[in-house]
Design an enzyme around this catalytic site. Structure first.
Site, PDB file in Angstrom:
ATOM      1  N   ARG A 163       0.845  -1.199   0.000  1.00  0.00           N
ATOM      2  CA  ARG A 163       0.000   0.000   0.000  1.00  0.00           C
ATOM      3  C   ARG A 163       0.878   1.245   0.000  1.00  0.00           C
ATOM      4  O   ARG A 163       2.087   1.181   0.157  1.00  0.00           O
ATOM      5  CB  ARG A 163      -0.909  -0.008   1.239  1.00  0.00           C
ATOM      6  CG  ARG A 163      -1.993  -1.062   1.213  1.00  0.00           C
ATOM      7  CD  ARG A 163      -2.730  -1.171   2.536  1.00  0.00           C
ATOM      8  NE  ARG A 163      -1.916  -1.764   3.579  1.00  0.00           N
ATOM      9  CZ  ARG A 163      -2.315  -1.966   4.831  1.00  0.00           C
ATOM     10  NH1 ARG A 163      -3.530  -1.577   5.196  1.00  0.00           N
ATOM     11  NH2 ARG A 163      -1.508  -2.529   5.721  1.00  0.00           N
ATOM     12  N   LYS A 210       1.549   1.887   7.261  1.00  0.00           N
ATOM     13  CA  LYS A 210       1.907   1.078   8.432  1.00  0.00           C
ATOM     14  C   LYS A 210       2.793   1.860   9.387  1.00  0.00           C
ATOM     15  O   LYS A 210       3.391   2.876   9.038  1.00  0.00           O
ATOM     16  CB  LYS A 210       2.612  -0.209   7.995  1.00  0.00           C
ATOM     17  CG  LYS A 210       1.687  -1.231   7.376  1.00  0.00           C
ATOM     18  CD  LYS A 210       0.485  -1.566   8.265  1.00  0.00           C
ATOM     19  CE  LYS A 210       0.861  -2.340   9.514  1.00  0.00           C
ATOM     20  NZ  LYS A 210      -0.316  -2.562  10.394  1.00  0.00           N
ATOM     21  N   TYR A 255      -1.041   4.491  10.620  1.00  0.00           N
ATOM     22  CA  TYR A 255      -1.376   3.521  11.663  1.00  0.00           C
ATOM     23  C   TYR A 255      -0.168   3.373  12.588  1.00  0.00           C
ATOM     24  O   TYR A 255       0.983   3.327  12.127  1.00  0.00           O
ATOM     25  CB  TYR A 255      -1.706   2.151  11.055  1.00  0.00           C
ATOM     26  CG  TYR A 255      -3.048   2.072  10.376  1.00  0.00           C
ATOM     27  CD1 TYR A 255      -4.222   2.230  11.110  1.00  0.00           C
ATOM     28  CD2 TYR A 255      -3.143   1.825   9.014  1.00  0.00           C
ATOM     29  CE1 TYR A 255      -5.459   2.157  10.485  1.00  0.00           C
ATOM     30  CE2 TYR A 255      -4.375   1.744   8.377  1.00  0.00           C
ATOM     31  CZ  TYR A 255      -5.535   1.922   9.131  1.00  0.00           C
ATOM     32  OH  TYR A 255      -6.750   1.846   8.507  1.00  0.00           O
ATOM     33  N   HIS A 307      -0.641   1.552  16.263  1.00  0.00           N
ATOM     34  CA  HIS A 307      -0.839   0.363  17.104  1.00  0.00           C
ATOM     35  C   HIS A 307       0.234   0.270  18.189  1.00  0.00           C
ATOM     36  O   HIS A 307       1.012  -0.683  18.261  1.00  0.00           O
ATOM     37  CB  HIS A 307      -0.834  -0.908  16.252  1.00  0.00           C
ATOM     38  CG  HIS A 307      -1.897  -0.935  15.190  1.00  0.00           C
ATOM     39  ND1 HIS A 307      -3.244  -1.058  15.484  1.00  0.00           N
ATOM     40  CD2 HIS A 307      -1.822  -0.830  13.841  1.00  0.00           C
ATOM     41  CE1 HIS A 307      -3.940  -1.045  14.358  1.00  0.00           C
ATOM     42  NE2 HIS A 307      -3.108  -0.900  13.344  1.00  0.00           N
ATOM     43  N   GLU A 337      -5.843   4.600  13.757  1.00  0.00           N
ATOM     44  CA  GLU A 337      -6.745   3.657  14.414  1.00  0.00           C
ATOM     45  C   GLU A 337      -7.463   4.203  15.637  1.00  0.00           C
ATOM     46  O   GLU A 337      -8.366   3.551  16.171  1.00  0.00           O
ATOM     47  CB  GLU A 337      -5.995   2.363  14.804  1.00  0.00           C
ATOM     48  CG  GLU A 337      -5.024   2.487  15.965  1.00  0.00           C
ATOM     49  CD  GLU A 337      -3.640   2.946  15.553  1.00  0.00           C
ATOM     50  OE1 GLU A 337      -2.739   2.897  16.407  1.00  0.00           O
ATOM     51  OE2 GLU A 337      -3.455   3.335  14.373  1.00  0.00           O
ATOM     52  N   ASP A 367      -2.519  -6.983  15.110  1.00  0.00           N
ATOM     53  CA  ASP A 367      -1.941  -5.635  15.153  1.00  0.00           C
ATOM     54  C   ASP A 367      -1.948  -5.068  16.565  1.00  0.00           C
ATOM     55  O   ASP A 367      -1.121  -4.217  16.905  1.00  0.00           O
ATOM     56  CB  ASP A 367      -2.717  -4.684  14.235  1.00  0.00           C
ATOM     57  CG  ASP A 367      -2.177  -4.674  12.809  1.00  0.00           C
ATOM     58  OD1 ASP A 367      -0.958  -4.836  12.648  1.00  0.00           O
ATOM     59  OD2 ASP A 367      -2.972  -4.514  11.871  1.00  0.00           O
TER      60      ASP A 367
END
Length: 372
Positions: A15, A75, A94, A96, A118, A270
């Site tokens: 991505r 990511k 993101y 996490h 997120e 994740d």
């Protein structure tokens, strides 16, 4: 503002943080965009397509991080990327953080302003920047589970939907949220025997209204979890506590008692995973076995379908990216409480309470972090 889009470097991550369409929109708002060469190759967007959208193409990630005021990724930044972050720079991706103390430490030390997709919220409820990838991962979970159930891949050798005269597989979905709903949609379509567990009665009610008798809904208790997990051919873990580490619902003891060749697809990986025997895997080596139970724990599942995932993600991340660029981080975050909920780290402070509590940091509100 100068917005930078580096190429993703996580294993088999295809991505990209901004599509050419998003780049054009950002430039239309008066900003400049620099993109690392070949960043869009996984979505069939060449450097020339990005140039046509108005971006400048640079050769290395080092140049992107050194020049950009805001970094837009998909990511969480890998160690090499975290080392390039600097004080005052905006990181929008993101993160996490709850199960990742090393990343959290590096982001705190960087002094950057780190906004996590997120944990951004919506006035309608839910997590709008997480939802598209949860939809993709939920649908992929059934595909992955069906594949792993085939005997050559370590599974029971069972067809998910069965055939006339032969029972279908029992699929147990943990969580009736976005992942669970989309997993159920695919599993029902494939003809599986689907059981959905959740400890939220309202979520189960919504699920029932959506699927009716196409599925079986069960209020989640320790007894119910054990019964259905041990009977399952495929378990899909789709539980979420926003921003916090996932609860370990499936214990080692339960895994030890599952059918040999049963499959666990832990979509919650994740956030640390909802199974005690889960650890993150990659698209290169997606599975491993524990007591003959196949575990599929790929931490970036939507990266396997980058074109679908990138465009779905950009549909929801772009408006907030434009807010950050138009107003600057402080004004954008103070003006929008839902975007502000996405702020996890700022200027060496942890500004998201579940992360601070999980990892032992002092929690500092966004308002205090900016005005302190």
């Amino acid at each position: 503002m100068l917005v930078g889009v580096p190429k993703e470097i996580k294993n088999h991550e295809y991505r990209v943080g901004m599509t050419p369409t998003s780049v054009r929109e950002m430039i239309k708002n008066g900003h400049s965009v620099i993109v690392e060469t070949n960043a869009g190759i996984g979505i069939s967007a060449s450097d020339d397509i990005y140039r046509a959208a108005g971006a400048e193409i640079l050769d290395t990630a080092d140049e992107i991080f050194a020049k950009a005021d805001m970094i837009v990724k998909v990511k969480e930044p890998q160690a090499a990327e975290r080392a390039m972050l600097r004080e005052g720079q905006i990181l929008y991706t993101y993160l996490h953080l709850a199960p990742d103390p090393e990343q959290t430490k590096d982001l705190v030390n960087s002094g950057a302003t780190c906004v996590a997709y997120e944990t951004v919220t919506s006035r309608f409820g839910g997590l709008p920047l997480l939802a598209p990838m949860s939809k993709v991962a939920g649908r992929m979970a059934v595909q992955a589970g069906a594949y792993c159930l085939e005997h050559p891949h370590g599974g029971l050798g069972i067809l998910l939907g069965g055939v006339p005269g032969v029972d279908p597989a029992k699929v147990v979905v943990l969580g009736a949220g976005v992942v669970g709903t989309h997993s159920t949609h695919i599993a029902v379509g494939m003809g599986a025997d689907v059981w959905v567990l959740d400890n939220n009665a309202d979520a189960l009610d919504r699920h029932w209204q959506h699927f009716g008798r196409g599925t079986n809904t069960v209020f989640s208790t320790a007894d119910a979890l054990e019964k259905h997990v041990l009977e399952a051919d495929l378990v899909i873990g789709g539980v979420l506590v926003p921003g916090a580490e996932a609860p370990k619902l499936v214990t080692k003891e339960m895994v030890n008692q599952m059918k040999p060749g049963a499959v666990i697809v832990d979509v919650a990986i994740d956030q640390g995973g909802c199974c005690e025997t889960s650890h993150a895997t990659t698209h290169a080596e997606p599975t491993y076995t524990v007591n003959d139970v196949v575990h599929y724990c790929v931490a970036n599942m939507p990266g396997g379908v980058p074109r679908t995932s990138t465009y779905a993600l950009n549909n929801v991340t772009l408006p907030f990216a434009i807010q950050l660029a138009n107003k600057g981080a402080k004004q954008a975050l103070m003006d929008d409480e839902h975007l502000r909920n996405g702020l996890n780290v700022h200027a060496g402070k942890v500004t998201y309470r579940p992360v601070a509590e999980e990892l032992g940091y002092d929690y500092v509100s966004a308002e205090d972090a900016f005005n302190g």
